[in-house]
Design an enzyme around this catalytic site. Structure first.
Site, PDB file in Angstrom:
ATOM      1  N   GLU A  44       0.848  -1.201   0.000  1.00 29.20           N
ATOM      2  CA  GLU A  44       0.000   0.000   0.000  1.00 29.20           C
ATOM      3  C   GLU A  44       0.882   1.250   0.000  1.00 29.20           C
ATOM      4  O   GLU A  44       1.782   1.378   0.824  1.00 29.20           O
ATOM      5  CB  GLU A  44      -0.939  -0.038   1.221  1.00 29.20           C
ATOM      6  CG  GLU A  44      -1.646   1.265   1.548  1.00 29.20           C
ATOM      7  CD  GLU A  44      -2.475   1.847   0.418  1.00 29.20           C
ATOM      8  OE1 GLU A  44      -3.348   1.154  -0.113  1.00 29.20           O
ATOM      9  OE2 GLU A  44      -2.248   3.027   0.048  1.00 29.20           O
TER      10      GLU A  44
ATOM     11  N   CYS B 242     -15.838   5.840   3.125  1.00 28.55           N
ATOM     12  CA  CYS B 242     -17.204   6.376   3.095  1.00 28.55           C
ATOM     13  C   CYS B 242     -17.509   7.176   4.365  1.00 28.55           C
ATOM     14  O   CYS B 242     -18.468   7.942   4.407  1.00 28.55           O
ATOM     15  CB  CYS B 242     -18.207   5.238   2.962  1.00 28.55           C
ATOM     16  SG  CYS B 242     -17.729   4.026   1.725  1.00 28.55           S
TER      17      CYS B 242
ATOM     18  N   ASP C 230     -12.526  -0.408  -6.990  1.00 27.41           N
ATOM     19  CA  ASP C 230     -12.706   0.772  -7.846  1.00 27.41           C
ATOM     20  C   ASP C 230     -11.873   0.745  -9.128  1.00 27.41           C
ATOM     21  O   ASP C 230     -12.073   1.578  -9.999  1.00 27.41           O
ATOM     22  CB  ASP C 230     -12.323   2.038  -7.068  1.00 27.41           C
ATOM     23  CG  ASP C 230     -13.433   2.496  -6.146  1.00 27.41           C
ATOM     24  OD1 ASP C 230     -14.407   1.758  -5.979  1.00 27.41           O
ATOM     25  OD2 ASP C 230     -13.317   3.614  -5.590  1.00 27.41           O
TER      26      ASP C 230
END
Ligand code: FAD
Length: 806
Positions: A282, A292, A538
């Site tokens: 990452e 969110c 995504d």
């Protein structure tokens, strides 16, 4: 007979045994505190307790290792097993290279042979490698070097593990002594590094128990080189080893991206195959956080970063959690820069020191997500202009707001993220202007519903400008105003939320197939065009359930489900991700806005001939406290009578109905089937006929020609075109005087049978009431009296999004 001091292994195992109990008790007490059974805790206290528990777990693991080793040593036969050295060396190297990086030590791993099955004990040999690497790190000064090298010696049929360092070194005369229990070299004594003097004694005992040997030489790096030789296991084809799963090398999975899809893949693999060797790479510092939840963090509803990263039980999912609980290795602040599909390797760059290393994989997962689009507008490099995608963006916005000087905020883009931010900003005391280029905000809705949300925002003091284009951000260093084609607006802070694009750079570099939407193309199994590379979240495109065409709909709910599917297939299962409807919900102050399937606009674009209904009604029995109007829109295919899409807005409950609609669309249900769904009922939760069923019935009436409706947009057009029609309001005089449509005629329903003569039969008549229920009754009366051109206003006055007269 040996006493404890002369038998250090026994001593160590006794000590480990003695320590395990108290440490386990401490951990239990800390967990009780963390569960708030002894009183409430602040997030910071929780965080500290979680870390203390993690340390206890580490100590317990260490103690258990000592016990395992001592048990293994008491049973010489246990050393006759087979161990796979490559995965052991890789796993330890990856973990220790992190430590090395923290000390700016150049850590390299070279593996010349794969697989490397040696004679040994599967509990002991990993401990040998751990102990050797731990020593190397301990005795190598900052900015030094460590080399790990695994090779095969054909002449002796042994595997050789060499660990060299540029550390303090060991004089030749002491090279044998260091393997004696409790011996520490003068150099080790002089250094401030803690050590028991037992590590190399363990190593020697365990390696020799496996029939191997260990010795020390001078490393070409300047320090020591520990060389372990282990006998190669007899070469037997894997399929000839009946039922011995441990002979197989654990599958090595590298996951790129650590927010939603990536950690989901890792967690599921861990449950399905606890032996799998899983690494998450990452770029950022944090992982597995709820993107969110960022608007709520900025607004102050979520108090700490830790809450965004916590499981429902309050456990923070940080790298230690993943390592210790999920057995997943985390390489954060590390960017994957290149994929070599032939060699099955990923080149990664450690962002702290810009060093690079190679990771091997059996299966690779791309969970690289998306990035916010930054429009090429003059002045977009001024400070206090933000996008909102990750925690660091949220921290930037929070910091700007915390300074107390950001009063005027302009949000560029009226999509879901922009709209969700409005409440947070108002809570922080800001004046907010939304600038949207398209004629409506929230493109996930049809226009009339988007206008209702628009009105709601305005009622909370938000300025909403649609069909407005930003031309320039103005200011010296910091943004001060936003110039548009409709004027200039003051701005202490700007949030640009004009959409996201998939992160496909790595996929492109690896020549994986990219779909027509610009995102990575995947099979239902989440495989890319390379069967050993999966992708989820995504960064991938989906298939629309209704049109069966590719769509790009980046959502957290989808990312998590796809991660699970990818993991199951990686572990040899057979799961498929279904086409999507793009169902999503959004909080707009006290409005619950939810949508699923095709909007009317999208359905028409897909060449469906549709019937639509707008149906407002209380979301529970009107006599129950807390009942709120739910405004529903359904989009139905005329030919098949199947539901294609649903949109809902309510101060009460909208998402429940939209979820039922999602289920109905997925099942391919017609409105006739939906009308008879056996939905649960009790007055506090729904009307006796649920809103969705009522809406389905209204659609059936329209399809069966029992009701002729007109949408607010069509009526507005008629009015604007000066089309001479009668606007008939059939409510009571009291309701009419309170609020009405301009130029409307009032004839209450109760009087219509006697007063219809006042209406002009030649003109078209549009009837309305609050919810258009009474209007529906009135339409029957007028038709019976011979009126031929009668329509009912869809959604009544309640869903009329244009101006009303008060
Ligand atoms: P991402 O979250 O984009 O994570 C991908 C990660 O990959 C990033 O951290 C990136 O640093 C890393 N990465 C990329 N390339 C590399 C590389 N080469 N090397 C190493 N690392 C790399 N969804 C909903 O369903 N409902 C909502 O209400 C909702 N609200 C949202 C509100 C906001 C403010 C935001 C920003 C998003 C919201 N979403 C919502 C969307 C949801 O957060 C995303 O769909 C979800 O985070 C996608 O997860 P992902 O793992 O696929 O990608």
């Amino acid at each position: 007979m040996k006493n404890l001091i002369s038998d250090p292994l026994k001593f160590a195992s006794l000590m480990a045994h003695q320590l395990k109990g108290p440490v386990a008790s401490i951990s239990t007490i800390l967990q009780t505190l963390l569960g708030e059974f002894a009183g409430p805790l602040s997030p910071k206290q929780k965080d500290m307790l979680q870390r203390a528990i993690a340390r206890c777990d580490e100590a317990l693991v260490a103690a258990q290792r000592v016990l395992n080793i001592s048990k293994a040593l008491n049973d010489p036969k246990a050393f006759g097993g087979v161990v796979e050295l490559v995965s052991i060396v890789r796993k330890s190297s990856v973990a220790w290279s992190e430590q090395a990086r923290a000390h700016n030590i150049n850590f390299t791993t070279k593996i010349d042979v794969e697989p490397a099955q040696a004679i040994g004990n599967e509990a002991a040999i990993p401990e040998v490698v751990e102990a050797l690497l731990s020593n190397a790190i301990k005795y190598t000064p900052d900015n030094g070097s460590i080399e790990v090298h695994l090779l095969y010696n054909n002449s002796t049929d042994t595997y050789q593990l060499k660990i060299g360092d540029s550390g303090i070194g060991i004089q030749k005369k002491n090279r044998q002594k260091v393997f004696e229990p409790f011996y520490r070299t003068p150099g080790a004594h002089a250094s401030s590094r803690p050590g028991t003097g037992l590590g190399l004694a363990f190593v020697k005992t365990m390696v020799e128990a496996a029939g191997g040997n260990v010795h020390i030489e001078k490393s070409h790096l300047g320090g020591t080189e520990l060389i372990v030789n282990l006998k190669a296991a007899p070469k037997v084809a894997a399929e000839q080893i009946p039922g011995d799963k441990k002979m197989e090398r654990p599958v090595k999975v590298v996951i790129i991206g650590g927010v939603a899809a990536g950690p989901k893949v890792a967690a599921k693999i861990n449950r399905l195959d606890p032996d799998a060797d899983v690494t998450i790479v990452e770029k950022g510092t944090l992982l597995s956080y709820a993107g969110c939840g960022l608007p709520f963090y900025i607004g102050g509803v979520v108090k700490s970063q830790g809450e965004l990263m916590s499981s429902p039980a309050g456990v923070v999912r940080d790298p230690i959690f993943f390592q210790q609980v999920k057995n997943v290795h985390i390489m954060n602040q590390t960017e994957a820069v290149e994929i070599d599909r032939d060699k099955k390797q990923v080149r990664v760059k450690h962002l702290i020191d810009s060093t690079e290393s190679l990771l091997d994989y059996d299966k690779l997962v791309l969970a690289t997500g998306s990035e916010p689009i930054i429009p090429n507008i003059e002045g977009n490099n001024l400070s206090n202009i933000f996008t909102l995608h990750g925690v660091s963006d949220a921290e930037g916005i929070k910091a700007a707001l915390d300074k107390g000087k950001a009063r005027d905020v302009v949000i560029v883009g009226g999509g879901l993220i922009g709209i969700e931010m409005t409440e947070a900003l108002v809570m922080r005391g800001c004046r907010v202007t939304i600038i949207e280029k398209l004629p409506q905000i929230l493109r996930v809705l049809d226009r009339e519903l988007a206008m209702l949300v628009d009105n709601h925002l305005e009622s909370h003091g938000i300025k909403v400008l649609t069909s407005t284009e930003v031309k320039r951000f103005q200011g010296t260093d910091k943004v001060e105003s936003v110039m548009t084609d409709k004027g200039t607006f003051p701005a202490d802070l700007v949030i640009v939320a004009v959409g996201n694009r998939p992160n496909i750079a790595l996929a492109q570099q690896a020549a994986l197939e990219i779909g027509t939407t610009g995102a990575i193309k995947v099979s239902p199994q989440m495989q890319t065009s390379d069967k050993d590379i999966y992708a989820a979240g995504d960064c991938v495109e989906n298939i629309d359930l209704i049109t069966q065409k590719p769509v790009y709909v980046p959502l957290g709910s989808t990312a998590n489900k796809q991660g699970r599917v990818a993991a199951i297939n990686i572990c040899g299962g057979n799961d498929a991700f279904s086409p999507i409807l793009g169902a999503v919900a959004c909080k707009v102050f006290d409005y619950n806005v939810a949508v699923t399937g095709l909007t009317e606009r999208a359905a028409k674009q897909a060449n469906f001939d549709v019937v639509t209904v707008l149906v407002p009604a209380p979301d529970r029995e009107h006599f129950v406290r807390g009942a709120e109007v739910l405004m529903l829109k359904l989009v139905v295919d005329k030919k098949s009578r199947k539901l294609l899409g649903a949109q809902g807005i309510s101060r009460g409950n909208a998402d429940k109905r939209i979820d039922v609609a999602t289920t109905a669309i997925t099942a391919g249900m017609t409105v006739d089937q939906i009308a008879n769904l056996d939905l649960c009922y009790a007055p506090p939760y729904s009307p006796v006929i649920d809103n969705l069923i009522t809406a389905a019935n209204v659609a059936r009436n329209k399809l069966d020609g029992l009701m002729n409706g007109i949408s607010p947009i069509q009526l507005r057009q008629l009015i604007d075109e000066n089309n001479d029609c009668t606007l008939l309001d059939v409510r009571t005089p009291a309701e009419y005087h309170q609020i009405r449509l301009a130029d409307s005629t009032l004839i209450p329903l109760v009087s219509l049978r006697t007063r219809f003569g006042e209406l002009d039969r030649e003109k078209s008549t549009v009837i309305f009431s609050s919810y258009s229920l009474r209007a529906y009754e009135a339409a029957f009366i007028l038709k019976k009296e011979g009126f031929s051109n009668v329509r009912v206003l869809d959604g009544g006055l309640e869903m009329w999004p244009y101006e009303k007269v008060q």
